[in-house]
Design a protein around this motif. Structure first.
Motif, PDB file in Angstrom:
ATOM      1  N   LYS A 224       0.723  -1.384   0.011  1.00 61.35           N
ATOM      2  CA  LYS A 224      -0.017  -0.108   0.132  1.00 61.35           C
ATOM      3  C   LYS A 224       0.881   1.281  -0.002  1.00 61.35           C
ATOM      4  O   LYS A 224       0.624   2.261  -0.742  1.00 61.35           O
ATOM      5  CB  LYS A 224      -0.789   0.083   1.130  1.00 61.35           C
ATOM      6  N   THR A 225       1.947   1.390   0.671  1.00 56.39           N
ATOM      7  CA  THR A 225       3.043   2.431   0.704  1.00 56.39           C
ATOM      8  C   THR A 225       3.516   2.853  -0.750  1.00 56.39           C
ATOM      9  O   THR A 225       3.422   3.878  -1.091  1.00 56.39           O
ATOM     10  CB  THR A 225       3.839   2.134   1.891  1.00 56.39           C
TER      11      THR A 225
ATOM     12  N   MET B  15      -3.581   4.346   2.660  1.00 57.40           N
ATOM     13  CA  MET B  15      -2.937   3.184   3.175  1.00 57.40           C
ATOM     14  C   MET B  15      -3.503   2.610   4.364  1.00 57.40           C
ATOM     15  O   MET B  15      -3.797   1.506   4.635  1.00 57.40           O
ATOM     16  CB  MET B  15      -1.447   3.873   3.664  1.00 57.40           C
TER      17      MET B  15
END
Length: 286
Positions: free
Chosen positions: A263-264, A284
């Motif tokens: 997600k980052t 995130m």
């Protein structure tokens, strides 16, 4: 820190080049880790009043002035905003047509060379191809793929790779705590930048808040969502936000949080596309 400590192999390589007086007229230093320090050191070798077997003494008038970027025949060019403008390079090429103030030799260091406007890059190309005076040019970049291919092909490319463990050890030797040195070694490309950041209160606070955010992501996403304001307040400009993302990548790797890590990466892509920092963090968490 000494260049011999930052990049010991390159130090030995360039020591041999200086002793043989075989320094080229144009270099592309790629990678960033210690590249500026090396460019300064090599510039000192060009002007040093008391060379020691071809190497600069570091203490004479010329060496001291070069170290502080105050020497008349050393020209350092940095981006104005996000770009190195054509006018900056044209002013520089005018310097190339003249002899140095202190002697015949001149040195030029262009930081973040990948940020040169295309017209600026083309203006510089002619000076590299047909130098009108005794000039040594150091182009510094963290992304050599963004350098004009015709410029790259006419320079000696030198890669400044970073050994994070060695870098961390150097920072610890300079007096930093192990944990602090570990994070700084991951996100900084120069000892000077790392030492400067270590003195910034916002950085220490930011690391603590990011660590708390990572814990909340693992234990309570709803609380992590409410915690976002804390991060937005401290990471309030592009440079700080970039550091925040780099630190988050390292922290999620360390905690083996694969989903959050992915997600980052996606959030970073969004941020680079000018999505607001807070919106990227929200993505995130949700």
């Amino acid at each position: 820190m000494k260049v011999s400590e930052i990049q010991p192999q390159l130090y030995q390589q360039f020591s041999n080049i200086l002793q043989r007086k075989h320094l080229s007229h144009a270099y592309l230093f790629s990678g960033g880790f210690g590249s500026f320090e090396f460019a300064i050191w090599l510039s000192q070798a060009l002007f040093c009043e008391n060379l020691q077997e071809g190497l600069p003494c570091g203490i004479c008038r010329a060496c001291r002035l070069v170290a502080t970027e105050d020497f008349a025949d050393l020209h350092v060019v940095s981006p104005e905003g996000q770009t190195i403008k054509t006018a900056q390079i044209r002013t520089l090429t005018q310097v190339f047509s003249e002899s140095g103030y202190e002697g015949k030799q001149q040195a030029v260091i262009i930081e973040a060379a990948e940020k040169m406007h295309p017209n600026a890059a083309n203006a510089l190309l002619k000076s590299i191809e047909e130098p009108e005076s005794e000039v040594v040019i150091f182009l510094l970049t963290t992304n050599e793929n963004m350098i004009l291919p015709t410029i790259k092909s006419r320079t000696q490319v030198v890669h400044f790779t970073k050994n994070s463990h060695h870098f961390q050890h150097l920072l610890e030797k300079s007096g930093l705590l192990k944990t602090q040195a570990e994070w700084l070694a991951q996100i900084c490309d120069s000892p000077e930048k790392a030492m400067d950041l270590s003195q910034q209160v916002w950085f220490s606070d930011g690391v603590q808040r990011l660590q708390q955010f990572v814990k909340l992501c693992a234990t309570s996403p709803s609380e992590a969502f409410l915690y976002l304001k804390e991060l937005v307040e401290i990471f309030d400009d592009k440079e700080k936000q970039n550091m925040a993302f780099e630190l988050l990548l390292q922290m999620f790797r360390q905690e083996k949080m694969r989903d959050e890590l992915l997600k980052t990466f996606r959030a970073i892509e969004m941020w680079k596309s000018n999505v607001r920092f807070e919106s990227c963090l929200t993505f995130m968490v949700l």
